[in-house]
Write a protein that holds these residues in place. Sequence first.
Motif, PDB file in Angstrom:
ATOM      1  N   PRO A  23       0.760  -1.171  -0.056  1.00  0.00           N
ATOM      2  CA  PRO A  23      -0.095   0.106  -0.090  1.00  0.00           C
ATOM      3  C   PRO A  23       0.887   1.254  -0.010  1.00  0.00           C
ATOM      4  CG  PRO A  23       0.391  -0.682   2.210  1.00  0.00           C
ATOM      5  CD  PRO A  23       1.295  -1.526   1.275  1.00  0.00           C
ATOM      6  N   ARG A  26       3.009   7.349  -0.579  1.00  0.00           N
ATOM      7  CA  ARG A  26       4.009   7.940  -0.717  1.00  0.00           C
ATOM      8  C   ARG A  26       4.841   7.666  -2.086  1.00  0.00           C
ATOM      9  NH1 ARG A  26       5.526   5.705   4.745  1.00  0.00           N
ATOM     10  NH2 ARG A  26       4.517   6.715   6.379  1.00  0.00           N
ATOM     11  N   ASP A  48      -2.758   4.671  -2.586  1.00  0.00           N
ATOM     12  CA  ASP A  48      -3.831   5.268  -1.851  1.00  0.00           C
ATOM     13  C   ASP A  48      -3.695   6.669  -2.034  1.00  0.00           C
ATOM     14  OD1 ASP A  48      -5.960   5.383  -0.061  1.00  0.00           O
ATOM     15  OD2 ASP A  48      -4.751   5.377   1.869  1.00  0.00           O
ATOM     16  N   LYS A  85      -7.259   6.441   2.325  1.00  0.00           N
ATOM     17  CA  LYS A  85      -6.306   7.181   3.384  1.00  0.00           C
ATOM     18  C   LYS A  85      -5.940   6.436   4.662  1.00  0.00           C
ATOM     19  CE  LYS A  85      -6.597  11.635   1.206  1.00  0.00           C
ATOM     20  NZ  LYS A  85      -6.850  13.092   1.156  1.00  0.00           N
ATOM     21  N   ASP A 106       5.642  -2.471   3.951  1.00  0.00           N
ATOM     22  CA  ASP A 106       5.354  -0.815   3.858  1.00  0.00           C
ATOM     23  C   ASP A 106       6.444  -0.387   3.018  1.00  0.00           C
ATOM     24  OD1 ASP A 106       3.089  -1.282   5.436  1.00  0.00           O
ATOM     25  OD2 ASP A 106       3.698  -0.275   7.217  1.00  0.00           O
ATOM     26  N   ASP A 107       5.984   0.827   2.572  1.00  0.00           N
ATOM     27  CA  ASP A 107       7.145   1.580   1.599  1.00  0.00           C
ATOM     28  C   ASP A 107       8.068   2.479   2.380  1.00  0.00           C
ATOM     29  OD1 ASP A 107       5.907   3.868   2.718  1.00  0.00           O
ATOM     30  OD2 ASP A 107       4.606   4.229   0.967  1.00  0.00           O
ATOM     31  N   ASP A 108       8.161   2.208   3.650  1.00  0.00           N
ATOM     32  CA  ASP A 108       9.287   2.680   4.489  1.00  0.00           C
ATOM     33  C   ASP A 108      10.169   1.484   5.129  1.00  0.00           C
ATOM     34  OD1 ASP A 108       7.260   2.245   6.313  1.00  0.00           O
ATOM     35  OD2 ASP A 108       7.335   4.157   7.135  1.00  0.00           O
ATOM     36  N   ARG A 239      -5.437   3.234  11.594  1.00  0.00           N
ATOM     37  CA  ARG A 239      -4.403   2.604  12.382  1.00  0.00           C
ATOM     38  C   ARG A 239      -4.755   1.604  13.068  1.00  0.00           C
ATOM     39  NH1 ARG A 239       0.652   4.501  12.397  1.00  0.00           N
ATOM     40  NH2 ARG A 239       0.939   4.074  14.461  1.00  0.00           N
ATOM     41  N   ASP A 241      -6.293  -1.118  11.320  1.00  0.00           N
ATOM     42  CA  ASP A 241      -6.543  -1.950  10.305  1.00  0.00           C
ATOM     43  C   ASP A 241      -5.850  -3.176  10.371  1.00  0.00           C
ATOM     44  OD1 ASP A 241      -4.017  -0.536  10.155  1.00  0.00           O
ATOM     45  OD2 ASP A 241      -3.881  -0.835   7.861  1.00  0.00           O
ATOM     46  N   SER A 273       6.308   7.598  11.773  1.00  0.00           N
ATOM     47  CA  SER A 273       5.001   8.405  11.238  1.00  0.00           C
ATOM     48  C   SER A 273       4.890   9.524  12.498  1.00  0.00           C
ATOM     49  CB  SER A 273       4.045   7.700  11.115  1.00  0.00           C
ATOM     50  OG  SER A 273       3.542   6.586  11.866  1.00  0.00           O
TER      51      SER A 273
END
Length: 359
Positions: A23, A26, A48, A85, A106-108, A239, A241, A273
Amino acid sequence: MAGYNLEAIEAAPLKEDVDIVIPTIRSLDFLEQWRPFLKHYHLIIVQDGDPSINIRVPEGYDYELYNRNDINRILGPRANCISYKDGGCRCFGFMVSKKKYIYTIDDDCFVAKDPSGKEINVIAQHIKNLETPSTPHYFNTLYDPFRDGTDFVRGYPFSLREGVPTAISHGLWLNIPDYDAPTQLVKPRERNIRYVDAVMTIPKGVLYPMCGMNLAFNRELIGPAMYFGLMGEGQPISRYDDMWAGWAAKVVCDHLGFGVKTGLPYVWHSKASNPFVNLKKEHKGLHWQEEMVPFFQNLRLSKESDTAAKCYLELSKMTKEKLTEVDPYFEKLADAMVAWIEAWEELNPAVDGKDVKAK
Ligand SMILES: O=c1ccn([C@@H]2O[C@H](COP(=O)(O)OP(=O)(O)O[C@H]3O[C@@H](CO)[C@H](O)[C@H]3O)[C@@H](O)[C@H]2O)c(=O)[nH]1
Ligand SMILES: [Mn+2]
């Protein structure tokens, strides 16, 4: 390729059987670093936020990309069950996949190293966890007996050594830990530097906080129960989820006789975050978790619910009955759970052996 774990990279285990679901709100630049490990696999990217933004997928990857317009087009009125979102939008990727295994990241998150300095092949470790049995009925004090160099300890009943099929493999994170906003606020500089070389089965009847950051599962066994809820814009909660999915999937696994492992592999989580933003998103969840966890701890699914999809529909009824008194939001969530299963079944028509029944 200096420093890379060439042996593991070449292995690219089960590349035809694994989809990687990401997902993102960013950028996908993090995939540059993952190329040696992930380039053999098919990516399902769930973009997203604003669908008019074009996101760049690093070269060389085989992928499909879905934005909100695609989700609306594919699911029609049921698209409302997919969060907007919120990282929970990732579960759309689980639904459109046709593979046996999902790895979601995750993308980080970046490639982590083990204590010897070797880069960790996350997929190889998750597949190993998933392809070997779990032992939820009795704890093995040397942890996962199916890892190389270990076994069941003395006193472990032989009747339980066969174990049960593993449905979920929950990986962990070095650097930025998965803390809630209040903990982030009081410990802004805390970093996880402890690499624990252990995989273990979470015992039957015990719930855990499942994080979606570095997670793999067998979608044939548990896919329909891996719904990441209704969170984000337009909802009173965000958050939670992965928490919702983790509690639901664990009770379904316990009921159907499947196992959940946690421990290895690690990823390197790079970006904290914002805790103030997170507090705003989470605050209702912080209260509601005191009701949601006992709800999941105390519920009993019926013997008629012998597949993950049937269990999930039963769970939606219980959610409506028991949690609506906590907040009317749960009625909406319960309806979204039904829409999720209907959409899942439409996109994944049951064929013999696919909708796996309890043992
Ligand atoms: O609105 C959004 C926000 C985020 N995403 C994507 O989801 C993942 C995780 O986001 P992020 O790194 O911001 O979240 P963390 O606080 O570090 O991570 C934990 O919170 C969980 C709850 O959602 C999450 O699963 C945990 O890992 C990134 O890929 C974002 O780009 C999004 O799609 N939409
Ligand atoms: Mn993050």
